[in-house]
Scaffold this motif. Structure first.
Motif, PDB file in Angstrom:
ATOM      1  N   PRO A   1       0.816  -1.218   0.000  1.00  0.00           N
ATOM      2  CA  PRO A   1       0.000   0.000   0.000  1.00  0.00           C
ATOM      3  C   PRO A   1       0.851   1.270   0.000  1.00  0.00           C
ATOM      4  O   PRO A   1       0.465   2.276  -0.580  1.00  0.00           O
ATOM      5  N   MET A   2       2.004   1.225   0.632  1.00  0.00           N
ATOM      6  CA  MET A   2       2.882   2.388   0.637  1.00  0.00           C
ATOM      7  C   MET A   2       3.432   2.668  -0.764  1.00  0.00           C
ATOM      8  O   MET A   2       3.609   3.827  -1.147  1.00  0.00           O
ATOM      9  N   GLY A   3       3.706   1.633  -1.521  1.00  0.00           N
ATOM     10  CA  GLY A   3       4.164   1.816  -2.897  1.00  0.00           C
ATOM     11  C   GLY A   3       3.088   2.454  -3.758  1.00  0.00           C
ATOM     12  O   GLY A   3       3.360   3.353  -4.565  1.00  0.00           O
ATOM     13  N   LYS A   4       1.850   2.007  -3.596  1.00  0.00           N
ATOM     14  CA  LYS A   4       0.742   2.591  -4.336  1.00  0.00           C
ATOM     15  C   LYS A   4       0.548   4.055  -3.943  1.00  0.00           C
ATOM     16  O   LYS A   4       0.322   4.917  -4.789  1.00  0.00           O
ATOM     17  N   PHE A   5       0.629   4.331  -2.647  1.00  0.00           N
ATOM     18  CA  PHE A   5       0.458   5.696  -2.161  1.00  0.00           C
ATOM     19  C   PHE A   5       1.565   6.605  -2.687  1.00  0.00           C
ATOM     20  O   PHE A   5       1.307   7.728  -3.124  1.00  0.00           O
ATOM     21  N   ALA A   6       2.800   6.132  -2.654  1.00  0.00           N
ATOM     22  CA  ALA A   6       3.925   6.927  -3.143  1.00  0.00           C
ATOM     23  C   ALA A   6       3.787   7.211  -4.638  1.00  0.00           C
ATOM     24  O   ALA A   6       4.052   8.328  -5.095  1.00  0.00           O
ATOM     25  N   LEU A   7       3.346   6.219  -5.394  1.00  0.00           N
ATOM     26  CA  LEU A   7       3.145   6.412  -6.827  1.00  0.00           C
ATOM     27  C   LEU A   7       2.036   7.426  -7.088  1.00  0.00           C
ATOM     28  O   LEU A   7       2.167   8.303  -7.952  1.00  0.00           O
ATOM     29  N   ALA A   8       0.965   7.359  -6.325  1.00  0.00           N
ATOM     30  CA  ALA A   8      -0.137   8.320  -6.483  1.00  0.00           C
ATOM     31  C   ALA A   8       0.322   9.729  -6.122  1.00  0.00           C
ATOM     32  O   ALA A   8      -0.023  10.698  -6.806  1.00  0.00           O
TER      33      ALA A   8
END
Length: 96
Positions: A33-40
């Motif tokens: 989820p942190m990877g998705k958040f960082a990408l967003a």
């Protein structure tokens, strides 16, 4: 014609369903989820910078009368007499 379109659509859906089950496609997905958040957040930052730059360029090229709306032109000052109020109204609405 309807039947042929339906069969083409159904065949397309069934042929592409196996691509979702492939091992190679599963490894390409962010599971964190942190990877998705960082990408967003990177996308938000990039789009904000692009909008800021475009608006800055637009203001520099097309909005040349910024000095007319400054506080030194008397916009925030209250007219003392009726004549000053009339002159302010004419100047503000560009009636001359």
């Amino acid at each position: 014609m309807k039947n042929k379109t339906f069969h083409t659509l159904l065949t397309f859906i069934l042929l592409t369903a196996n691509a979702g089950m492939c091992e190679q496609t599963r490894t390409a997905v962010f599971h964190s989820p942190m990877g998705k958040f960082a990408l967003a957040m990177c996308g938000v930052l990039l789009s904000s910078l692009i909008i800021f730059l475009v608006l800055t360029i637009y203001n520099k090229l097309f909005n040349r009368n910024n000095k007319l709306n400054s506080t030194t032109s008397g916009i925030l000052k209250t007219p003392k007499t009726t004549e000053e109020a009339i002159q302010f109204f004419i100047h503000k609405n560009k009636l001359t």
